[in-house]
Write a protein that holds these residues in place. Structure first.
Motif, short mmCIF file in Angstrom:
data_model
loop_
_atom_site.label_atom_id
_atom_site.label_comp_id
_atom_site.label_asym_id
_atom_site.label_seq_id
_atom_site.Cartn_x
_atom_site.Cartn_y
_atom_site.Cartn_z
N LYS A 128 -29.36 42.06 146.59
CA LYS A 128 -30.01 43.25 145.70
C LYS A 128 -30.43 44.53 146.74
O LYS A 128 -30.29 45.67 146.48
N ALA A 129 -31.09 44.00 147.70
CA ALA A 129 -31.68 44.87 148.80
C ALA A 129 -30.62 45.27 149.77
O ALA A 129 -30.97 46.03 150.60
N GLY A 130 -29.42 44.84 149.50
CA GLY A 130 -28.32 45.39 150.69
C GLY A 130 -28.54 44.28 151.79
O GLY A 130 -27.68 44.66 152.85
N GLY A 131 -29.01 43.11 151.79
CA GLY A 131 -29.23 42.39 152.93
C GLY A 131 -28.65 41.03 152.72
O GLY A 131 -27.78 40.80 151.76
N ARG A 132 -28.99 40.20 153.40
CA ARG A 132 -28.53 38.50 153.29
C ARG A 132 -29.32 37.73 154.05
O ARG A 132 -30.20 38.13 154.99
N VAL A 133 -29.37 36.36 153.41
CA VAL A 133 -30.12 35.29 154.12
C VAL A 133 -29.07 34.79 155.07
O VAL A 133 -27.80 34.47 154.61
N TRP A 163 -34.74 26.57 144.17
CA TRP A 163 -34.85 27.66 143.58
C TRP A 163 -35.45 28.76 144.48
O TRP A 163 -35.10 30.00 144.16
N GLN A 164 -36.10 28.54 145.63
CA GLN A 164 -36.54 29.47 146.50
C GLN A 164 -35.24 30.15 147.06
O GLN A 164 -35.35 31.17 147.42
N MET A 165 -34.35 29.38 147.45
CA MET A 165 -33.13 30.08 148.33
C MET A 165 -32.25 30.64 147.32
O MET A 165 -31.78 32.00 147.86
N LYS A 166 -32.29 30.22 146.05
CA LYS A 166 -31.51 31.06 145.09
C LYS A 166 -32.06 32.46 144.97
O LYS A 166 -31.36 33.59 145.20
N ASP A 167 -33.43 32.50 144.68
CA ASP A 167 -34.19 33.58 144.40
C ASP A 167 -33.92 34.89 145.62
O ASP A 167 -33.78 35.81 145.55
N LEU A 168 -34.23 33.82 146.77
CA LEU A 168 -34.04 34.63 148.16
C LEU A 168 -32.85 35.23 148.40
O LEU A 168 -32.74 36.51 148.62
N LYS A 169 -31.75 34.72 148.25
CA LYS A 169 -30.28 35.13 148.21
C LYS A 169 -30.19 36.30 147.28
O LYS A 169 -29.76 37.10 147.49
N THR A 204 -40.84 34.10 145.60
CA THR A 204 -40.41 32.77 146.20
C THR A 204 -41.78 31.98 146.84
O THR A 204 -41.63 30.90 147.39
N ALA A 205 -42.73 32.84 147.10
CA ALA A 205 -44.04 32.29 147.83
C ALA A 205 -43.65 31.88 149.38
O ALA A 205 -44.32 30.94 149.94
N LEU A 206 -42.56 32.53 149.67
CA LEU A 206 -42.40 32.60 151.20
C LEU A 206 -43.11 33.82 152.04
O LEU A 206 -43.13 34.82 151.43
N GLU A 207 -43.30 33.52 153.16
CA GLU A 207 -43.86 34.44 154.15
C GLU A 207 -42.63 34.95 155.27
O GLU A 207 -41.93 33.90 155.39
#
Length: 85
Positions: free
Chosen positions: A18-23, A7-13, A76-79
């Motif tokens: 949405k911000a014009g970037g990518r993982v 779920w973190q990877m999906k939300d992060l992607k 995502t609770a990621l830093e």
């Protein structure tokens, strides 16, 4: 070291797109910078803290990047830590 949950990877992607970037999943920051070149001349690269090979590439939008990273952290609770070229 924990690994990203699905779920973190999906939300992060989703948030990155949405911000014009990518993982990016890369072996090094140099490889990540190379893969992110098509996002434009001015990109910012962030390493997902605690992860060996996960990077976030965003177009450089100054203070907007700070807001985007804060939203990503909240969802995502990621830093993230910025990687200098």
């Amino acid at each position: 070291m924990e690994t990203l949950k699905g779920w973190q990877m999906k939300d992060l992607k989703d948030l990155a797109a949405k911000a014009g970037g990518r993982v990016l999943v890369c072996g090094s920051s140099n490889e990540a910078f190379e893969k992110a070149k098509d996002l434009g001349a001015n990109i910012r690269l962030y390493k997902v803290r605690g992860e060996e090979s996960y990077y976030l590439a965003l177009p450089d939008r100054g203070e907007e990047n700070t807001r985007i990273l804060k939203e990503m952290n909240e969802k995502t609770a990621l830093e993230f830590e910025e990687i200098q070229a």
